[in-house]
Design an enzyme around this catalytic site. Structure first.
Site, PDB file in Angstrom:
ATOM      1  CB  CYS A 231       1.640  24.060 -27.115  1.00 29.84           C
ATOM      2  SG  CYS A 231      -0.177  24.494 -26.494  1.00 29.84           S
TER       3      CYS A 231
ATOM      4  CB  CYS B 269      -0.508  26.326 -29.097  1.00 30.91           C
ATOM      5  SG  CYS B 269      -0.467  26.207 -27.587  1.00 30.91           S
ATOM      6  CG  ASP B 270       1.429  24.971 -32.477  1.00 31.00           C
ATOM      7  OD1 ASP B 270       1.012  26.041 -32.593  1.00 31.00           O
ATOM      8  OD2 ASP B 270       2.596  24.787 -31.906  1.00 31.00           O
TER       9      ASP B 270
END
Length: 312
Positions: free
Chosen positions: A139, A142-143
Site C-alpha cells: 500500500c 499507507c507507507d
C-alpha cells in the site's frame, strides 16, 4: 447463544457490499451487513479515483465516506469488526447458519451475498515474509511518505502498480517499476504519466529473485528474463502489485470456484448454491473496479429479492 434471524446477510462492506445494502434497503428486505474490519475495503487506501462516473477526482477514502454516509441516510447499520467464522447450510430448513467469530451468536438467514473482495498476492520469495512491514509493503498510500528521498521499487505493470508508482514519485528519489514483460498492462493515460515522470524508471523483462536485509530491507536481487542476468538493486522499499487472491474461503465448500479461487457466478450474481450470491472482486468478473463492484451488489440484491418473492 443468540440467533439473529434475517432474510439476507451481506458479508463484506466494500463497494459491492454497500451497493447491495442500498438496494436491499430500497427493496425493504430484512437484512444485515457485516464487515470484519472498517467499512470500505481496499479502496480506502487508494490515493484517488477518477473513473467513477459523475464524480470528479477524489480519494478512495472520501468516496467511501460518501458511500457510508448515503447508507446511514437510508438507515443502514454496518456491523463493523464483525467477522463471520463459518457458514453451514441447514438442508431441512433451507437456511444458512452463519457463526460469528469469537462469539456464540449466529445469523440464520435464507440468502447470503458474499462481497468479501480479494487480498494482494505475494511473490513468495526468499526473505519476503520476514520483511513485510520492514521494507515490503502492499500500500503506497499507507507507507509512501516513509520513503521520502529514498529509492523504492514497484513490482507489477497493471493499473494499480502504475498508479502507486506515480504516488510514490511524490516522495521517493527514484521509483523503479519492475515488470516481467516488455510493455505495461496499465491503461495508456497512466502509462503516459509514468513515462513522463523523470523519477520513474521502468526495468523491462525483469523479475525479483530475492529480498535481503536484517531488521529491514536493504536490497533485492533482480533477474532479466531475456538476458538471464541477475543483479543487485539497492532499494529501501518494495511495493508489490502482482494480482489478488480472492477471499472466498468462507464458501469454498459450498459453491463452485474457478482455478484461481474466485467464485463463479452467472450474470445475476447467482452461485452454484441456491441462496448464495457473490458480488465484486471475489467473483470471477472480467473487470475489478469500484463502478462494477457497486453494480454487482445492486444486481445481487435485486435478484435475491425477486427470488424471495417468487418472481424467478
Amino acid at each position: 447463544m443468540a440467533e439473529i434471524k434475517k432474510d439476507l446477510l451481506i458479508i463484506g462492506a466494500g463497494p459491492a457490499g454497500l451497493g447491495a445494502a442500498l438496494y436491499a434497503r430500497r427493496a425493504d428486505i430484512d437484512f444485515e451487513i457485516t464487515e470484519k474490519h472498517m467499512a470500505g475495503g481496499q479502496i480506502v487506501n487508494t490515493e484517488f479515483i477518477e473513473n467513477y462516473l459523475g464524480l470528479k477526482k477524489l480519494s478512495g477514502f472520501d468516496l467511501i465516506q460518501n458511500f457510508t454516509e448515503h447508507c446511514k441516510e437510508m438507515e443502514i447499520e454496518i456491523k463493523e469488526y464483525t467477522s463471520i467464522a463459518s457458514i453451514k447450510f441447514i438442508k431441512s430448513k433451507k437456511k444458512f447458519r452463519c457463526q460469528i467469530f469469537d462469539s456464540n451468536d449466529t445469523y440464520v438467514v435464507s440468502s447470503i451475498i458474499i462481497t468479501t473482495g480479494a487480498s494482494p498476492k505475494m511473490l513468495n520469495l526468499e526473505g519476503e515474509k520476514e520483511l513485510i512491514g520492514s521494507g515490503i509493503s502492499f500500500c503506497a498510500t499507507c507507507d509512501g511518505a516513509l520513503y521520502r528521498d529514498k529509492d523504492v521499487a514497484v513490482v507489477g505493470g497493471g493499473d494499480t502498480a502504475v498508479e502507486e508508482a506515480l504516488f510514490l514519485a511524490k516522495f521517493a528519489k527514484t521509483v523503479y517499476i519492475i515488470h516481467r514483460r516488455d510493455q505495461l498492462r496499465a491503461v495508456k493515460i497512466l502509462q503516459d504519466r509514468a513515462f513522463e515522470n523523470k523519477k520513474i524508471k521502468v526495468l523491462w523483462d525483469t523479475v525479483v529473485e530475492k529480498f535481503e536485509g536484517k531488521s529491514k530491507l536493504d536490497h533485492i536481487f533482480i533477474k532479466n528474463v531475456k538476458e538471464k542476468k541477475v543483479s543487485k538493486l539497492q532499494v529501501d522499499g518494495v511495493f508489490e502489485y502482482v494480482g489478488y487472491v480472492p477471499n472466498s474461503g468462507l464458501v469454498k465448500d459450498l459453491v463452485k470456484l474457478d482455478q484461481d479461487g474466485f467464485i463463479i457466478t452467472d450474470q445475476h450474481m447467482r452461485t452454484s448454491h441456491q441462496g448464495i450470491y457473490a458480488a465484486g472482486d471475489v467473483r470471477n468478473t472480467p473487470l475489478r473496479q469500484v463502478i462494477t463492484a457497486v453494480s454487482d451488489g445492486a444486481v445481487a440484491a435485486m435478484i435475491m429479492d425477486k427470488h424471495m418473492r417468487g418472481l424467478l
